[in-house]
Design an enzyme around this catalytic site. Structure first.
Site, PDB file in Angstrom:
ATOM      1  N   LYS A  53     -12.521  -3.303  -5.821  1.00 40.75           N
ATOM      2  CA  LYS A  53     -13.141  -4.611  -5.766  1.00 40.75           C
ATOM      3  C   LYS A  53     -13.980  -4.929  -6.255  1.00 40.75           C
ATOM      4  O   LYS A  53     -14.477  -5.960  -7.191  1.00 40.75           O
ATOM      5  CB  LYS A  53     -13.215  -4.916  -4.467  1.00 40.75           C
ATOM      6  N   GLN A  97     -14.778  -4.188   4.717  1.00 40.99           N
ATOM      7  CA  GLN A  97     -13.464  -3.252   4.172  1.00 40.99           C
ATOM      8  C   GLN A  97     -13.428  -2.502   6.106  1.00 40.99           C
ATOM      9  O   GLN A  97     -14.187  -2.562   6.383  1.00 40.99           O
ATOM     10  CB  GLN A  97     -13.887  -2.389   3.550  1.00 40.99           C
ATOM     11  N   ASP A 120     -11.439 -13.806   3.083  1.00 34.02           N
ATOM     12  CA  ASP A 120     -10.240 -12.428   3.678  1.00 34.02           C
ATOM     13  C   ASP A 120      -9.484 -13.381   4.524  1.00 34.02           C
ATOM     14  O   ASP A 120      -8.645 -12.761   4.884  1.00 34.02           O
ATOM     15  CB  ASP A 120     -11.433 -10.855   4.397  1.00 34.02           C
TER      16      ASP A 120
HETATM   17  N1  GUN Z   1      -8.207  -3.286   5.059  1.00 27.68           N
HETATM   18  C1  GUN Z   1      -7.070  -3.196   4.341  1.00 27.68           C
HETATM   19  N2  GUN Z   1      -6.992  -4.273   4.050  1.00 27.68           N
HETATM   20  C2  GUN Z   1      -7.870  -4.807   3.751  1.00 27.68           C
HETATM   21  C3  GUN Z   1      -8.314  -6.165   3.165  1.00 27.68           C
HETATM   22  O1  GUN Z   1      -7.445  -6.801   2.928  1.00 27.68           O
HETATM   23  N3  GUN Z   1      -9.706  -6.689   3.344  1.00 27.68           N
HETATM   24  C4  GUN Z   1     -10.458  -6.210   4.274  1.00 27.68           C
HETATM   25  N4  GUN Z   1     -11.643  -6.831   4.678  1.00 27.68           N
HETATM   26  N5  GUN Z   1      -9.573  -4.890   4.548  1.00 27.68           N
HETATM   27  C5  GUN Z   1      -8.856  -4.226   4.179  1.00 27.68           C
END
Ligand code: GUN
Length: 295
Positions: A53, A97, A120
């Site tokens: 990311k 995350q 998110d």
């Molecule tokens: N863990 C798995 N997918 C995601 C996501 O889309 N965002 C976040 N913050 N954590 C994740």
């Protein structure tokens, strides 16, 4: 034999659109979108995702602030980082995350993120906006990515029966909300199956669009799929494989080879839904920046 939905290629198209927006914000407004990614702990898969990311942000011209916190961090330490990022004008989007280590109360962390920066779409303000069909919040990255995969493949869910397997807050529930909306590219009839649904195959066999998001390797077999269905595989499962160089391989929630014989369209794993999740995150970071600047 199914057509393959090439998530990698479609994600690149979305990234190209995002890069153009970033360039236009710089040229016309002298603004740079900023995205913060926060990792608490050392989970190897999470570390890979967070690095991807951050790297993609930089590639697209988005300012990136990556924070890696010790796995023994306290709730207050994580909250302090969120507050700092909430108040940082360079940062328009914040992502913590998931999942954090067990001592961290994830709900409280999500609640601490300013909804305008919640790229998110985990904060209840944005979840509520999405459910109500309002477009001035964010859509969660994975389900939003699936909507874009369908749209760019010329698959209109209107009037179709979409069956979702899985009811997580990250995928299953928001997927239901997006597909059922009275909106272009949606208008599906939606069924959500989960671990307490008896005879899941009775539902999945009715699906025109089948979305597997349960995290069970190769759970969906050909006998569970209607001829000509569109099959979207959200699973990323690591399974042992003696022949693979690392001793393991990635498989989805769908038994790909046999289901591909019956489906009209199918997403591969890897290279299907996964790349779209990052593409929609970058899209959301730019959207957050524009909204925070009144654009
Ligand atoms: N863990 C798995 N997918 C995601 C996501 O889309 N965002 C976040 N913050 N954590 C994740």
């Amino acid at each position: 034999m199914a057509n393959i939905i090439d998530g990698k290629k479609i994600a690149e198209q979305v990234h190209a659109e995002t890069a153009l927006e970033v360039a236009s914000l710089a040229r016309n407004h002298n603004i740079q979108p900023g995205l913060a990614v926060v990792l608490v702990g050392e989970d190897p898969a999470s570390a890979v995702y967070v690095n991807m990311k951050s790297k993609k942000s930089l590639e697209l011209g988005i300012y990136s602030d990556k924070r890696v916190l010790d796995k023994n961090s306290t709730q207050d330490q994580v909250l302090a980082v969120v507050h700092e990022l909430n108040n940082d004008p360079r940062i328009h989007g914040i992502l913590v995350q998931s999942p954090p280590p067990p001592q961290i109360d994830e709900t409280a962390i999500v609640m601490a993120i300013r909804p305008e920066k919640d790229v998110d779409c985990f904060h209840p303000v944005n979840v509520g906006k999405m459910l109500n069909g309002e477009t001035d919040g964010f859509y969660p990255c994975t389900p939003h990515g699936i909507m874009v995969l369908l749209e760019k493949s010329g698959i209109d869910p209107a009037g179709k029966h979409a069956v979702i397997i899985g009811r997580s807050n990250i995928v299953g529930k928001p997927m239901m909300a997006l597909l059922v909306q009275k909106a272009k590219g949606a208008n599906a009839t939606v069924t959500v199956c989960h671990s307490r649904t008896p005879n899941i195959a009775e539902y999945t066999r009715q699906a025109d669009i089948l979305i597997a998001a349960i995290g069970k390797p190769e759970f969906v077999t050909a006998d569970m799929v209607k001829q000509g269905a569109v099959v979207i595989d959200v699973g990323i499962n690591r399974v042992a494989d003696k022949n693979a160089p690392k001793g393991h391989k990635l498989v989805g929630d769908v038994k790909y080879a046999e289901v591909a014989e019956k489906a009209s369209w199918i997403t591969p794993v890897p290279g299907g839904v996964g790349p779209m999740t990052i593409a929609m995150l970058m899209h959301n970071a730019v959207k957050a920046c524009k909204m925070q600047n009144g654009l």
